[in-house]
Design a protein around this motif. Structure first.
Motif, PDB file in Angstrom:
ATOM      1  N   GLY A 113      -2.939 -16.641 -22.690  1.00 56.99           N
ATOM      2  CA  GLY A 113      -2.032 -17.213 -23.667  1.00 56.99           C
ATOM      3  C   GLY A 113      -0.802 -16.380 -23.954  1.00 56.99           C
ATOM      4  N   THR A 114      -0.753 -15.141 -23.444  1.00 55.47           N
ATOM      5  CA  THR A 114       0.449 -14.322 -23.620  1.00 55.47           C
ATOM      6  C   THR A 114       1.640 -15.037 -22.994  1.00 55.47           C
ATOM      7  OG1 THR A 114      -0.813 -12.255 -23.563  1.00 55.47           O
ATOM      8  CG2 THR A 114       1.544 -12.113 -23.111  1.00 55.47           C
ATOM      9  N   ARG A 115       2.727 -15.136 -23.741  1.00 52.56           N
ATOM     10  CA  ARG A 115       3.930 -15.774 -23.221  1.00 52.56           C
ATOM     11  C   ARG A 115       4.838 -14.717 -22.600  1.00 52.56           C
ATOM     12  NH1 ARG A 115       6.675 -20.458 -23.267  1.00 52.56           N
ATOM     13  NH2 ARG A 115       8.956 -20.423 -23.430  1.00 52.56           N
ATOM     14  N   LEU A 174       5.134 -14.504 -12.296  1.00 57.27           N
ATOM     15  CA  LEU A 174       4.645 -15.432 -13.319  1.00 57.27           C
ATOM     16  C   LEU A 174       3.498 -16.293 -12.806  1.00 57.27           C
ATOM     17  CD1 LEU A 174       7.830 -16.780 -15.168  1.00 57.27           C
ATOM     18  CD2 LEU A 174       6.146 -15.130 -15.979  1.00 57.27           C
ATOM     19  N   CYS A 175       3.616 -16.776 -11.579  1.00 55.62           N
ATOM     20  CA  CYS A 175       2.593 -17.684 -11.050  1.00 55.62           C
ATOM     21  C   CYS A 175       1.252 -16.988 -10.858  1.00 55.62           C
ATOM     22  CB  CYS A 175       3.067 -18.301  -9.736  1.00 55.62           C
ATOM     23  SG  CYS A 175       4.397 -19.505  -9.919  1.00 55.62           S
ATOM     24  N   THR A 176       1.261 -15.792 -10.287  1.00 54.09           N
ATOM     25  CA  THR A 176      -0.009 -15.100 -10.057  1.00 54.09           C
ATOM     26  C   THR A 176      -0.604 -14.603 -11.367  1.00 54.09           C
ATOM     27  OG1 THR A 176       1.179 -13.048  -9.522  1.00 54.09           O
ATOM     28  CG2 THR A 176       0.513 -14.465  -7.682  1.00 54.09           C
ATOM     29  N   TRP A 177       0.237 -14.181 -12.298  1.00 50.60           N
ATOM     30  CA  TRP A 177      -0.291 -13.773 -13.597  1.00 50.60           C
ATOM     31  C   TRP A 177      -0.856 -14.962 -14.366  1.00 50.60           C
ATOM     32  CZ3 TRP A 177       3.674  -9.753 -15.944  1.00 50.60           C
ATOM     33  CH2 TRP A 177       3.604  -8.580 -15.189  1.00 50.60           C
ATOM     34  N   ALA A 178      -0.241 -16.125 -14.219  1.00 51.80           N
ATOM     35  CA  ALA A 178      -0.791 -17.324 -14.860  1.00 51.80           C
ATOM     36  C   ALA A 178      -2.162 -17.650 -14.279  1.00 51.80           C
ATOM     37  CB  ALA A 178       0.164 -18.503 -14.675  1.00 51.80           C
ATOM     38  N   ARG A 179      -2.291 -17.513 -12.979  1.00 55.92           N
ATOM     39  CA  ARG A 179      -3.573 -17.768 -12.315  1.00 55.92           C
ATOM     40  C   ARG A 179      -4.621 -16.725 -12.680  1.00 55.92           C
ATOM     41  NH1 ARG A 179      -3.371 -16.321  -6.224  1.00 55.92           N
ATOM     42  NH2 ARG A 179      -3.353 -14.274  -7.255  1.00 55.92           N
ATOM     43  N   GLY A 208      -4.078 -15.912 -17.126  1.00 56.93           N
ATOM     44  CA  GLY A 208      -3.965 -16.999 -18.094  1.00 56.93           C
ATOM     45  C   GLY A 208      -2.727 -16.947 -18.958  1.00 56.93           C
ATOM     46  N   ILE A 209      -1.670 -16.259 -18.479  1.00 52.63           N
ATOM     47  CA  ILE A 209      -0.439 -16.202 -19.266  1.00 52.63           C
ATOM     48  C   ILE A 209       0.312 -17.527 -19.152  1.00 52.63           C
ATOM     49  CG2 ILE A 209      -0.261 -13.714 -19.025  1.00 52.63           C
ATOM     50  CD1 ILE A 209       2.302 -15.757 -17.176  1.00 52.63           C
ATOM     51  N   THR A 210       1.278 -17.728 -20.052  1.00 52.77           N
ATOM     52  CA  THR A 210       2.240 -18.820 -19.936  1.00 52.77           C
ATOM     53  C   THR A 210       3.624 -18.199 -19.886  1.00 52.77           C
ATOM     54  OG1 THR A 210       2.545 -19.084 -22.329  1.00 52.77           O
ATOM     55  CG2 THR A 210       0.741 -20.314 -21.298  1.00 52.77           C
TER      56      THR A 210
END
Length: 248
Positions: free
Chosen positions: A37-39, A51-56, A59-61
């Motif tokens: 949930g960290t933006r 951004l994409c790999t950290w989102a995967r 779970g960041i946005t």
């Protein structure tokens, strides 16, 4: 709005447009202790790999902004490929002066501090999008060893030796600006190889496919000189790293 064509050609097959490897970005995400949930804001987001790999993985946005239309489209495709298109968004535009409406836990400019006119200006810009006690990420080159002449510095993508600091000088700058350096991950020569050498095959393939293009002469000149320039200068003299900062 776009970046110079040579970069859209030479780096068109890159997922990462700096000397970091996927492993280095994974390390950076881990040491930052990113929570779901960290933006995250990424100015100069390139093809969106961070951004994409950290989102995967974490779970960041977040949102990324980049001047390259090609890289911005590649970032959107990467988000879809990794199943995180609902978590991260990418904007094709000028990141200079960009401030988010929604505050972020991490605000990053990884390798494009010209956006803010240098390190100090970029930190000030990122601060405007950051929660209190959030983390600023600055990706910046430094001299691994000082070039012996101004001519050598110019072979390292600098206009003069004074363009870059040594690592101790760069770290001291963060201190002088009132920030604690709370983490850092540094690129290595293998990372420089992967960033620079990957361009050569891409340019060769482009030349084979576009022999009559008006831009072919410039691409050929780049391909002819780039390998020697890299092994003689870049990988020997130029360092690069991402530095995590928190305001005192």
């Amino acid at each position: 709005m776009d970046i110079p064509r040579i970069f859209n050609i030479s780096e068109s097959a890159h997922r990462i447009h700096n000397p970091f490897t996927p492993e280095k970005f994974a390390t950076l995400g881990a040491v930052l202790r990113l929570e779901p949930g960290t933006r995250v804001l990424d100015l100069g987001s390139g093809s969106g790999e961070m951004l994409c790999t950290w989102a995967r993985d974490y779970g960041i946005t977040g949102v990324g902004i980049d001047m390259s239309q090609l890289f911005s489209e590649q970032a959107k495709l990467r988000a879809t490929e990794l199943g995180v298109a609902d978590q991260v968004a990418f904007i094709h535009g000028d990141a200079a002066g960009y401030v988010t409406d929604e505050k972020c836990g991490v605000a990053a400019c990884v390798g494009a501090t010209w956006i803010g006119g240098g390190v100090a200006g970029t930190i000030e810009l990122l601060k405007k999008s950051l929660y209190t006690h959030g983390i600023i990420l600055i990706g910046e080159p430094f001299w691994r060893q000082l070039p012996p002449t101004e001519e050598v510095a110019k072979e390292c993508f600098a206009t003069a030796i004074s363009d870059f600091l040594t690592l101790p000088e760069l770290v001291a700058t963060f201190d002088e600006l009132g920030y604690d350096l709370v983490e850092m991950v540094l690129a290595d020569q293998e990372g420089w190889d992967r960033y620079e050498a990957a361009k050569w095959l891409t340019m060769r393939r482009w030349l084979e496919a576009n022999p009559e293009d008006d831009f072919a002469k410039e691409v050929r000149a780049q391909l002819t000189t780039a390998p020697n320039r890299h092994v003689a200068y870049t990988r020997e003299y130029l360092g690069w790293g991402v530095f995590a900062l928190m305001e005192r």
